[in-house]
Design a protein around this motif. Sequence first.
Motif, PDB file in Angstrom:
ATOM      1  N   TYR A  27     -30.530 -29.590  30.542  1.00 48.23           N
ATOM      2  CA  TYR A  27     -31.335 -30.769  30.278  1.00 48.23           C
ATOM      3  C   TYR A  27     -31.363 -31.113  28.809  1.00 48.23           C
ATOM      4  N   SER A  28     -31.311 -30.118  27.935  1.00 49.35           N
ATOM      5  CA  SER A  28     -31.414 -30.432  26.514  1.00 49.35           C
ATOM      6  C   SER A  28     -30.216 -31.232  26.032  1.00 49.35           C
ATOM      7  N   LEU A  29     -29.114 -31.194  26.743  1.00 48.22           N
ATOM      8  CA  LEU A  29     -27.956 -32.000  26.364  1.00 48.22           C
ATOM      9  C   LEU A  29     -28.281 -33.477  26.378  1.00 48.22           C
ATOM     10  N   PHE A  30     -29.230 -33.873  27.198  1.00 49.07           N
ATOM     11  CA  PHE A  30     -29.527 -35.285  27.329  1.00 49.07           C
ATOM     12  C   PHE A  30     -30.089 -35.870  26.058  1.00 49.07           C
ATOM     13  N   ASN A 268     -28.498 -44.278  37.264  1.00 46.01           N
ATOM     14  CA  ASN A 268     -27.117 -44.594  36.897  1.00 46.01           C
ATOM     15  C   ASN A 268     -26.873 -44.429  35.398  1.00 46.01           C
ATOM     16  N   GLU A 269     -27.645 -43.560  34.746  1.00 44.52           N
ATOM     17  CA  GLU A 269     -27.431 -43.301  33.319  1.00 44.52           C
ATOM     18  C   GLU A 269     -26.041 -42.728  33.083  1.00 44.52           C
ATOM     19  N   THR A 270     -25.394 -43.193  32.016  1.00 48.11           N
ATOM     20  CA  THR A 270     -24.087 -42.658  31.616  1.00 48.11           C
ATOM     21  C   THR A 270     -24.101 -42.337  30.130  1.00 48.11           C
ATOM     22  N   THR A 292     -14.385 -43.017  27.584  1.00 49.20           N
ATOM     23  CA  THR A 292     -14.702 -42.470  28.894  1.00 49.20           C
ATOM     24  C   THR A 292     -15.101 -43.612  29.817  1.00 49.20           C
ATOM     25  N   ASN A 293     -15.172 -43.322  31.091  1.00 52.88           N
ATOM     26  CA  ASN A 293     -15.443 -44.361  32.081  1.00 52.88           C
ATOM     27  C   ASN A 293     -16.531 -43.891  33.035  1.00 52.88           C
ATOM     28  N   PHE A 294     -17.759 -44.387  32.828  1.00 61.53           N
ATOM     29  CA  PHE A 294     -18.910 -44.016  33.648  1.00 61.53           C
ATOM     30  C   PHE A 294     -19.108 -42.495  33.664  1.00 61.53           C
ATOM     31  N   ALA A 295     -19.047 -41.916  32.487  1.00 63.74           N
ATOM     32  CA  ALA A 295     -19.237 -40.471  32.374  1.00 63.74           C
ATOM     33  C   ALA A 295     -20.721 -40.131  32.450  1.00 63.74           C
ATOM     34  N   LYS A 296     -21.076 -39.188  33.296  1.00 66.08           N
ATOM     35  CA  LYS A 296     -22.480 -38.805  33.430  1.00 66.08           C
ATOM     36  C   LYS A 296     -22.960 -38.029  32.206  1.00 66.08           C
ATOM     37  N   ILE A 297     -22.111 -37.158  31.688  1.00 58.03           N
ATOM     38  CA  ILE A 297     -22.468 -36.387  30.495  1.00 58.03           C
ATOM     39  C   ILE A 297     -21.241 -36.265  29.599  1.00 58.03           C
ATOM     40  N   SER A 298     -21.395 -36.629  28.331  1.00 58.59           N
ATOM     41  CA  SER A 298     -20.369 -36.401  27.316  1.00 58.59           C
ATOM     42  C   SER A 298     -21.077 -35.910  26.059  1.00 58.59           C
TER      43      SER A 298
END
Length: 823
Positions: A27-30, A268-270, A292-298
């Motif tokens: 979660y902290s990645l967010f 739908n967060e990307t 990137t294309n609709f990446a959920k996490i980068s």
Amino acid sequence: MNITLIPLGIVLLFLLNCIYLHFEFAYSLFAFEPPTTNYNNGDTSLGFNSNLGTNISNHWGNGINESQNDYLINISSNQGHSEFPKFEVVGKNISMIWLDDSSGYRDVYFKRSSDGGKTFEKIINLGNIPGGAFDHQIAVIDNFVFVIWEQSPDNNGQIFFKRSTDWGKTFEKAINLGNNTGLSGTPQLSVSKDNSSDIDSNSINVHVIWHDSSEGIVLRKSDDGGNTFKKAISLSENYPISFFPKITTQGDNVYAIWVTINNKGMENETREVTFAKSMDRGTTFGKAIYLTNFAKISFNAQIASSGNNVFVLWTNGTFVKDEFPILTDTMFKYSDNSGQTFHDTISLNNYTGWSVNPSIKTNDDKLYIVWEEINQNRYSDIYFCVINIKDTKECNFKINLSNDSNSSFDPSLDILNNTALVAWTNENSNFSSSIGIKEIHNQINDYVESTTTLFNIDANASNPQVAISDVDNKAFILWNGYSDFDDEIFLASIDYPYTDNGKYGINNNEKETNKINTTLDYNLDNYFPMENINNRSSDNSFFSNNFDNISIALVDPTYTNTAYDNSFYILYNLYNNDSFHQNTTKHVNLLTSKIDTESMPGFRTLYLHDHIARLMPKANVTIISDTDVHKGYIFNDNIITNNKYDAIILEHQEYVTQEEYNYLRQFVANGGILILPYSNMFYAEIKYNPDDNTITLVKGHNWEFDGKAVKNSVAERWLNETSKWVGSNYAQVPGIIFGNNPFGYLKHEEQFITNPNVTILLDYNVTIPTIYQDKFPDYRIATYEHNYKKGKVIDFGIYLSEDVLGNERFIRFFDSILFKYIH
């Protein structure tokens, strides 16, 4: 009367959990990427032979013998906490920076050697600014040294720049390049030189990029070597939810990447890796594009360039579901036409699902990459990959460098003449750590691997950095060594390229077993004799401000813990409907609860106590209870105009007595510092019953009890009074979205500002649903300072849950508050 002190204890499992939260990053990645850590120390040295063997002889003094080839020295050598070192090696010039709190603030310190590490000049404090510095960077070109950093807690975060024009002998005055970073600035620095042999500032271009809370990714450039800077421009078109910028230059071209968050807080967060380029040295930038294309996490995006080639590297995250960990892979994309178009994305780790923390460097026609591979989420290894720039479809050579059952992480990489040097932290099953080093030689497209060497100094080591000199066949390793009593920075020199009696040939992608053949063991007592510890700072002209005579109390939430012990909330839920307005005498016994006098303070209170005691080793740091405050023990001799403590730090004091509330307000009025890391403060009044050691609800939390009957009442007991002297009230608006979230905070309970006279220190840039915006037109959640009579209240605005307490960036911010306000 004596204060009733609550027993102290060290909760080892909890502390270990905090240390290793970077492995549990789901979660902290967010919100934020963890910073890289390093540490640095002074001038005492130990020699060892050029073969990196175990034949070690002691060498004392401020310099290195002319005949001494390799050495290990303490660079920082002071009584403060020295940490997070970074350095540049250009020829025989070694320029090092690190963070240090010896002055009483956490400042950026600088030290240099102009003779390849034989001697070192005295430390220069580049900051000396109240609060704390972090995210510091250094760049060196010709005789110019450039340093940038982010500063907190003032002005919602600041970016400072400082330069030297004489190799670091002296530095000019610091320049504030910008405010309003939201502590998410993560500034980056790139310097380049025109096609000129002149050694003057007019031939040097400086680009500084960072995150601004209002404008997103911003850049300021200097065409005269940092003497003056152009106005900041936004590369993200003023879109503020853009973070973690990186920058590189190639001729007239400037390339930048960052992570853009779309639809934040929604299903739908990307999180897209975003690229922008300039073809006029950073004066203007073209429209940014997504790689990137609709990446959920980068996250962990990196960039490098060579000629017309642009290389981008990042970690991609894949959700599984519920309790399963996120799968992470190292992704690679490149352009061979100066960023006009990019080729397809490839996974360098072949979608193993456990790859993180990549870094990248170019040298001649090769691209060198390292990353961590967390094997089945248990232990991690360091992987090394070489890509031929002319054939960038996959790793032409890939190897597991560490390849053992220990955990290896925090890799650092440098290249010279197609020979790579990699260093990393190696951690064993006992959680002690050392530094691993390995060289990989390119011999006519056949890669040869040297033996692994570990630096052990009887102290834990972390976050090594490596750099190679291009003039004297030397490599340098800089790292943080820390023990129970000190944090220091160490610098080691070794011959380069390193050769030993063994030769290990590695074929492409072939599995191999690496053996640790050489271990350098140092006893910390040998070069920090205990009898000399108090004098260690004399060579560096800095003496630690250990906060003598400072007294700090943490208040364990005794009453709130008791109220949460079920019974209050049974009644709340029993009568929780709007139709109940009349008095009732049924079940009112539930509003009295007995205090557990044998309970330990909570994990968070213990953690903060131990952290502050280590940060301020000579301060008097103690834990007291709500009852101690209730009885007036926060004053000397019960004289309520004479504070016993310089600062009081509350935990979650949701339930307090009227006496406790009044005494805390009086403490601030007298000139005390009240620090509130938790929200939902002073929400309900209770009565303390000393005869049977119980508490009883009086008013608040939507109820009121007169001792006989209970009825509906106010939500927040002292709504107006708290707004006046604290500056905020409990926030009850649902659906809040944090636009600025540097600590990976997961919404829990918050305070919103209700007093216009507060001073914002960190704004979380929250947005609320439109249905509440008319009622709350200026809804702000922030960390702030509020002056009340002679004292101050510092309110963090958020709830200090375990996920925040385990966030390194929050701890740095918390420290900056202590450094600024407690003296």
